[in-house]
Design a protein around this motif. Structure first.
Motif, short mmCIF file in Angstrom:
data_model
loop_
_atom_site.label_atom_id
_atom_site.label_comp_id
_atom_site.label_asym_id
_atom_site.label_seq_id
_atom_site.Cartn_x
_atom_site.Cartn_y
_atom_site.Cartn_z
N LEU A 120 0.74 4.18 -2.79
CA LEU A 120 0.49 5.58 -2.46
C LEU A 120 1.64 6.46 -2.95
O LEU A 120 1.40 7.58 -3.42
CB LEU A 120 0.31 5.73 -0.95
CG LEU A 120 -1.01 5.21 -0.39
CD1 LEU A 120 -1.01 5.26 1.13
CD2 LEU A 120 -2.19 6.01 -0.94
N TYR A 121 2.86 5.96 -2.85
CA TYR A 121 3.98 6.75 -3.37
C TYR A 121 3.84 6.97 -4.87
O TYR A 121 4.01 8.09 -5.37
CB TYR A 121 5.31 6.07 -3.07
CG TYR A 121 6.44 6.75 -3.82
CD1 TYR A 121 6.94 7.97 -3.39
CD2 TYR A 121 6.94 6.21 -5.00
CE1 TYR A 121 7.92 8.64 -4.10
CE2 TYR A 121 7.93 6.87 -5.72
CZ TYR A 121 8.42 8.08 -5.25
OH TYR A 121 9.38 8.74 -5.97
N ASN A 138 4.63 13.75 -0.05
CA ASN A 138 4.35 12.58 -0.90
C ASN A 138 5.48 11.55 -0.83
O ASN A 138 5.24 10.35 -0.98
CB ASN A 138 4.16 13.03 -2.35
CG ASN A 138 2.88 13.83 -2.55
OD1 ASN A 138 1.98 13.79 -1.72
ND2 ASN A 138 2.81 14.57 -3.64
N TRP A 196 5.94 8.20 1.64
CA TRP A 196 5.53 6.82 1.35
C TRP A 196 6.68 6.01 0.77
O TRP A 196 6.75 4.79 0.95
CB TRP A 196 4.32 6.81 0.44
CG TRP A 196 3.20 7.57 1.05
CD1 TRP A 196 2.75 8.83 0.72
CD2 TRP A 196 2.40 7.16 2.17
NE1 TRP A 196 1.72 9.20 1.54
CE2 TRP A 196 1.49 8.21 2.45
CE3 TRP A 196 2.38 6.01 2.96
CZ2 TRP A 196 0.56 8.13 3.47
CZ3 TRP A 196 1.45 5.93 3.99
CH2 TRP A 196 0.56 6.98 4.24
N THR A 252 -1.67 14.15 6.02
CA THR A 252 -1.69 14.22 4.55
C THR A 252 -3.06 14.69 4.05
O THR A 252 -3.15 15.58 3.19
CB THR A 252 -1.36 12.85 3.94
OG1 THR A 252 -0.05 12.44 4.38
CG2 THR A 252 -1.39 12.89 2.42
N LEU A 303 1.18 6.91 -6.77
CA LEU A 303 0.07 7.78 -7.12
C LEU A 303 0.34 9.24 -6.74
O LEU A 303 0.07 10.16 -7.52
CB LEU A 303 -1.21 7.31 -6.41
CG LEU A 303 -1.80 5.98 -6.87
CD1 LEU A 303 -3.00 5.61 -6.01
CD2 LEU A 303 -2.20 6.03 -8.33
N LEU A 304 0.90 9.46 -5.54
CA LEU A 304 1.06 10.82 -5.04
C LEU A 304 2.33 11.49 -5.56
O LEU A 304 2.29 12.62 -6.05
CB LEU A 304 1.04 10.82 -3.51
CG LEU A 304 -0.26 10.31 -2.86
CD1 LEU A 304 -0.16 10.36 -1.34
CD2 LEU A 304 -1.46 11.13 -3.34
N VAL A 340 0.83 -1.21 0.00
CA VAL A 340 0.00 0.00 0.00
C VAL A 340 0.87 1.25 0.00
O VAL A 340 0.56 2.24 -0.68
CB VAL A 340 -0.96 -0.01 1.21
CG1 VAL A 340 -1.66 1.34 1.36
CG2 VAL A 340 -1.99 -1.13 1.07
N ALA A 341 1.97 1.24 0.78
CA ALA A 341 2.86 2.39 0.82
C ALA A 341 3.46 2.67 -0.55
O ALA A 341 3.54 3.83 -0.99
CB ALA A 341 3.98 2.16 1.85
N LEU A 351 -1.53 9.69 7.76
CA LEU A 351 -2.70 9.76 6.89
C LEU A 351 -3.54 11.00 7.19
O LEU A 351 -4.00 11.70 6.28
CB LEU A 351 -3.54 8.49 7.04
CG LEU A 351 -2.93 7.20 6.47
CD1 LEU A 351 -3.74 6.00 6.91
CD2 LEU A 351 -2.86 7.27 4.95
#
Length: 345
Positions: A19-20, A57, A60, A326, A22-23, A15-16, A323
């Motif tokens: 998220l990295y 960002n 992550w 952010t 995507l962000l 998941v990390a 979270l």
């Protein structure tokens, strides 16, 4: 009830990393698109759209890399020697773009041109290096006796070059869609055009990477129900349950294309994220449960349960705070950015 700690940590790291991608993907995309901006003022606005969030960002990436070291030390000891050079190039690119980000707003005209080039160059270097790591990871890592046993340039192949090109196009798509969400007037029109071209390039390169992956890696092809050995065969029972994953990517591209042409500001960014989610899930199908494809799975590489449990307690406290912070930052700096308003003003 006993917790499956290796599985929990594998999920947290996965998941990390997502998220990295995507962000940090959209602010790397801003740098990739920098050379196409028509003026200094446009570039200022582009940077101001990500100024409040870009360094957060990258949290992550730290969580993903640090989590791999702490939770799966054996995997870390194999992966790092396999990708030393591209990882160092990635870190150099991140440092370069970070320095350029801060210095550009404070430099004179000549210095600003230099730091503009460094910001774009650092973003491109980071993305290409990540593509080499990703492509090399999908190719597989040579392991003997739980140690890396391949060559220092195993990650540099035509396949990894193709993956790097696809990642450049994908990050540009995220960056363009983000600019459509955050800008207006002429820059919004430019972002709409960049998003359309990036979506087209992403579609072509994503298809090319997918086909190349199936042709080059029989193990991955088998996961998707394709047998490319002596002949060609297809197991529909294996393929059909996985079809929603590529369909999700096609739906994302469709949302980007249709909604951007209709003038939507937010939906193209949603579509771009769906494209990346689809690609990420497709990769997971290809090499799960391996953390070092195709040699070590997450249970073989995991740290002892007592260590995983102790780290999980700390993570359960810190992760919700990250979270929440952010989400708060994105909420505070919501809305459009123009030349009159920005983080550095």
């Amino acid at each position: 009830m006993n917790l499956d700690l290796p599985l929990i940590w594998a999920g947290l790291i996965a998941v990390a990393v997502l998220l990295y991608v995507l962000l940090d993907g959209f602010d790397l995309g801003i740098g990739i698109l920098f050379p196409f901006a028509s003026s200094k003022e446009e570039r200022d606005v582009m940077m101001n759209t990500v100024a409040p969030v870009w360094d957060g960002n990258e949290t992550w990436l730290v969580l993903g890399g640090g989590g791999l070291l702490a939770a799966f030390p054996l995997a870390y000891s194999v992966v790092m020697p396999a990708f030393y050079l591209p990882i160092l190039l990635m870190l150099a690119g991140l440092i370069l773009r970070g320095v350029a980000f801060e210095f550009r707003f404070r430099a004179n005209d000549r210095g600003r041109r230099f730091w503009t080039q460094m910001f774009a160059g650092g973003s491109i270097l980071t993305t290409v290096a990540q593509g080499f790591v990703l492509g090399g990871f999908i190719q597989g890592v040579t392991v003997r006796d739980d140690r890396f046993a391949g060559g220092q340039f195993d990650w540099f192949t035509p396949y990894t070059l193709l993956v790097s090109a696809g990642l450049l196009a994908g990050y540009a798509l995220l960056g363009g869609a983000w600019l459509m969400l955050k800008t207006k007037d002429n820059l919004h029109g430019d972002a709409k055009r960049w998003t359309a071209w990036s979506a087209l390039a992403t579609a072509v390169l994503l298809a090319a990477v997918s086909v190349a992956t199936l042709l080059v890696h029989p193990r991955v092809a088998a996961r998707w129900g394709f047998d490319l050995g002596d002949g060609f065969s297809l197991e529909l029972a294996t393929l059909l349950p996985l079809l929603p994953i590529p369909l999700l990517g096609l739906a994302g591209l469709g949302i980007v294309w249709v909604m951007s042409r209709q003038g939507s500001h937010g939906w193209p960014f949603v579509g771009a994220m769906l494209v990346f989610l689809s690609g990420y899930l497709g990769l997971a199908v290809g090499f799960a449960p391996y953390v070092v494809p195709y040699s070590l799975d997450f249970r073989q590489a995991a740290a002892p349960d007592n260590a995983l449990g102790l780290m999980l307690v700390g993570t359960a406290v810190i992760l919700p705070m990250i979270l929440a912070y952010t989400a708060w930052v994105y909420w505070v700096f919501r809305g459009k950015i123009d030349e009159e308003a920005g983080y550095h003003h």
